[in-house]
Design an enzyme around this catalytic site. Structure first.
Site, PDB file in Angstrom:
ATOM      1  N   CYS A 205     -11.774 -15.552  21.894  1.00 35.37           N
ATOM      2  CA  CYS A 205     -12.685 -16.609  22.339  1.00 35.37           C
ATOM      3  C   CYS A 205     -13.968 -16.679  21.518  1.00 35.37           C
ATOM      4  O   CYS A 205     -14.316 -17.726  20.966  1.00 35.37           O
ATOM      5  CB  CYS A 205     -13.053 -16.401  23.808  1.00 35.37           C
ATOM      6  SG  CYS A 205     -11.681 -16.407  24.971  1.00 35.37           S
TER       7      CYS A 205
ATOM      8  N   ASP B 240      -9.422 -23.066  22.186  1.00 33.35           N
ATOM      9  CA  ASP B 240     -10.039 -22.033  21.352  1.00 33.35           C
ATOM     10  C   ASP B 240      -9.018 -21.057  20.782  1.00 33.35           C
ATOM     11  O   ASP B 240      -9.279 -20.373  19.798  1.00 33.35           O
ATOM     12  CB  ASP B 240     -11.143 -21.282  22.110  1.00 33.35           C
ATOM     13  CG  ASP B 240     -10.662 -20.578  23.360  1.00 33.35           C
ATOM     14  OD1 ASP B 240      -9.516 -20.810  23.790  1.00 33.35           O
ATOM     15  OD2 ASP B 240     -11.452 -19.795  23.932  1.00 33.35           O
ATOM     16  N   HIS B 241      -7.839 -20.973  21.379  1.00 28.79           N
ATOM     17  CA  HIS B 241      -6.723 -20.155  20.890  1.00 28.79           C
ATOM     18  C   HIS B 241      -5.594 -20.279  21.898  1.00 28.79           C
ATOM     19  O   HIS B 241      -5.755 -20.885  22.963  1.00 28.79           O
ATOM     20  CB  HIS B 241      -7.110 -18.683  20.706  1.00 28.79           C
ATOM     21  CG  HIS B 241      -7.738 -18.078  21.920  1.00 28.79           C
ATOM     22  ND1 HIS B 241      -7.022 -17.753  23.052  1.00 28.79           N
ATOM     23  CD2 HIS B 241      -9.028 -17.784  22.211  1.00 28.79           C
ATOM     24  CE1 HIS B 241      -7.837 -17.268  23.971  1.00 28.79           C
ATOM     25  NE2 HIS B 241      -9.062 -17.289  23.492  1.00 28.79           N
TER      26      HIS B 241
ATOM     27  N   ASP C 133      -9.497 -23.335  27.458  1.00 29.04           N
ATOM     28  CA  ASP C 133      -9.512 -21.928  27.061  1.00 29.04           C
ATOM     29  C   ASP C 133      -8.112 -21.335  27.176  1.00 29.04           C
ATOM     30  O   ASP C 133      -7.494 -21.384  28.241  1.00 29.04           O
ATOM     31  CB  ASP C 133     -10.487 -21.156  27.963  1.00 29.04           C
ATOM     32  CG  ASP C 133     -10.901 -19.826  27.352  1.00 29.04           C
ATOM     33  OD1 ASP C 133     -10.152 -19.294  26.524  1.00 29.04           O
ATOM     34  OD2 ASP C 133     -11.972 -19.322  27.704  1.00 29.04           O
TER      35      ASP C 133
END
Length: 525
Positions: free
Chosen positions: A55, A328-329, A15
């Site tokens: 997210c 996710d980023h 994450d």
């Protein structure tokens, strides 16, 4: 001879992990030998992009293989409609156990579950609420002070290990200790340089690694797809000893920003720069305090992946399991005078992606520069299991040819990402936009990045001559033709969304013939 299809899939997601904070992607000080080891066994993608810089929407696109516009979960805590198909829905009917250990950010469509009369405690109700994943050990990892839910498995684990207090997640795993033993909350960035009040082996990353191994062992001979979704290096930026002190400010990558960015800035960009997290990350003191800990959290992740990979090697699972590593980023960390995420600079929307396919020996260690998207993972996984890809639903493309080292004659020429700042009143109100007029869409190819804002001027960056995205050409008259071209490209993309997921393309194409065969002869003389 290699198997025709894989038996298992291990999909690892971190994450808020930036693509450039791994040694296999070029970081000079942060050495990640285990992630590098995976890259040497598979394909490392250098131009992978997420469909949302937040997210929730990013993950829902990962799980459905569909763009944000298509699945509708436009921001965090926005439910994905119950009718959306996810990996679990595609794989479970074929005998594959599909589960999560860690974070998903899936928000249940409670209204849809009630409308259909589904018992939320039933197997169907649980899967519907969990986005199709069996919640083997779901932990979204954001439990603020006051949280005390004994059903939370990690909290229960901490209590069993002797960690006291109303909220062990906050008080121990994500806080430090003061000189007099007082709790120094990890929500305050100034405490990031201090060690967490938890033993390293009891912190979140080792705990979830062990849970992943538990899942694999419990699955026995049944094929499985495990989404091992680590919470870190997402905030709170707190690391256990010794990882809190492994790196210093000199180890941090130089900040990507330029004073010229502050002149005539886009109003939405300026709105995000005015918020507290961006103001703080624009200060050298904050970056020097936080980013070394961010790096320590990544180093801990890499060490734990070494534990996991060694287990897979010993048990022979490397031979029949596809392993995917993703994020996710990213995280601005002060780039462009911003903190957090939510916009479309490459610091955020470009992510690491490594895929190790045990059947593809010829492509081991290959580096792939074609444009790929998060939505490509669903069709890639279905392909790995030898299943039909429902192309009237799934909008991504299987990466299987690229994993084999093949060169497809046709590939996508652009990637797309979306966000909605309606949820950020500190941005929406100053620019005077209604809540239903805050959607932003990015179109990016190898040369240009174009960002469309409803009701406001666009952004445009010349990536060949300005790879750091310092010069916004969105209002420059000299580039009007380029902006018009990308506006047309965006319209073309919107017209080609999968808007009829309940009927296949083959069924549509054969409808008239079917009518004739069953004796329906409309208009016959």
């Amino acid at each position: 001879m290699a198997a025709q299809h894989v038996r298992n899939v291990l999909w690892i997601m971190c994450d808020q992990l930036r693509w450039d904070y791994l040694s296999c992607y070029g970081h000079p000080r942060l050495h990640t030998p285990n992630i590098d080891r995976l890259a040497s066994r598979g394909v490392r993608f250098t131009n992978a992009f997420v469909q949302g810089p937040v997210c929730g929407p990013s993950r829902m696109s990962y799980y459905t293989g569909r763009y944000v516009t298509s699945h509708g979960a436009v921001w965090n805590f926005v439910p994905m409609p119950i009718g959306e198909m996810t990996l679990g829905d595609f794989l479970r009917p074929h005998g594959v156990r599909v589960a999560v250990a860690g974070k998903t950010h899936v928000e249940a469509d409670r209204a849809g579950i009630r409308r259909l009369g589904i018992d939320p405690r039933s197997t169907e109700g649980v899967l519907a609420a969990e986005g199709g994943f069996e919640p083997f050990d779901r932990d979204d990892g954001i439990w603020p002070p006051g949280f005390a839910d004994e059903s939370h498995q990690y909290t229960a684990y901490l209590r069993e290990r002797g960690y006291d207090g109303a909220n062990p997640w906050h008080d121990h795993a994500n806080s430090a200790a003061g000189d007099n033993g007082e709790i120094l909350s990890g929500w305050n960035l100034r405490h990031a340089r201090l060690p967490a009040r938890v033993r390293e082996e009891d912190s979140e990353t080792p705990y979830m690694t062990r849970r992943a191994i538990d899942f694999i062992e419990q699955s026995g001979d049944r094929p499985w797809m495990l989404h091992l979704s680590y919470i870190k290096p997402h905030w709170p930026y707190v690391a256990p000893a010794p990882y809190h002190a492994m790196y210093a400010p000199d180890d941090v990558l130089p900040v990507r920003r330029h004073p010229s960015e502050l002149h005539h800035a886009h109003p939405v960009l300026q709105g995000f720069r005015n918020c507290e997290v961006s103001r703080n990350f624009s200060r050298a003191e904050v970056r020097d305090t936080v980013i070394p800990t961010y790096m320590g959290l990544i180093k801990q992740l890499d060490d734990q992946l070494g534990v996991l990979f060694d287990y897979l090697e010993r048990t022979g699972r490397f031979d029949d399991t596809m392993i995917i590593f993703s994020s996710d980023h990213g995280d601005y960390l002060g780039d462009h005078y911003l903190g957090e995420k939510e916009l479309f600079h490459d610091s955020v929307v470009k992510v690491p992606l490594i895929i190790c396919d045990p059947r593809a020996n010829a492509a081991r260690g290959h580096v792939e520069s074609r444009l790929v998207e998060a939505i490509d993972l669903v069709p890639t996984i279905l392909d790995a299991y030898g299943l039909t890809i429902p192309d009237h639903v799934v909008e991504g493309r299987s990466l299987t040819p690229l994993l084999r080292g093949e060169a497809p004659r046709e590939w996508r020429d652009a990637v797309f990402s979306e966000n909605d700042y309606a949820f950020r009143d500190f941005v929406r109100e100053p620019v005077g936009r209604p809540a239903d007029g805050c959607h932003i869409t990015m179109v990016r190819d190898h040369d240009w990045k174009f960002v469309h804002f409803e009701g406001l001027r666009p952004q445009l960056f010349d990536l060949r001559n300005d790879p750091d995205e310092f010069v916004d050409l969105g209002a420059d008259p000299a580039y009007a033709a380029v902006r018009e071209r990308f506006q047309a490209r965006l319209f073309d993309w919107l017209r080609n969304r999968r808007i009829h997921p309940t009927i296949s393309h083959d069924a549509m194409a054969g409808w008239t013939r079917k009518e004739d065969e069953v004796g329906i002869h409309i208009g016959r003389w």
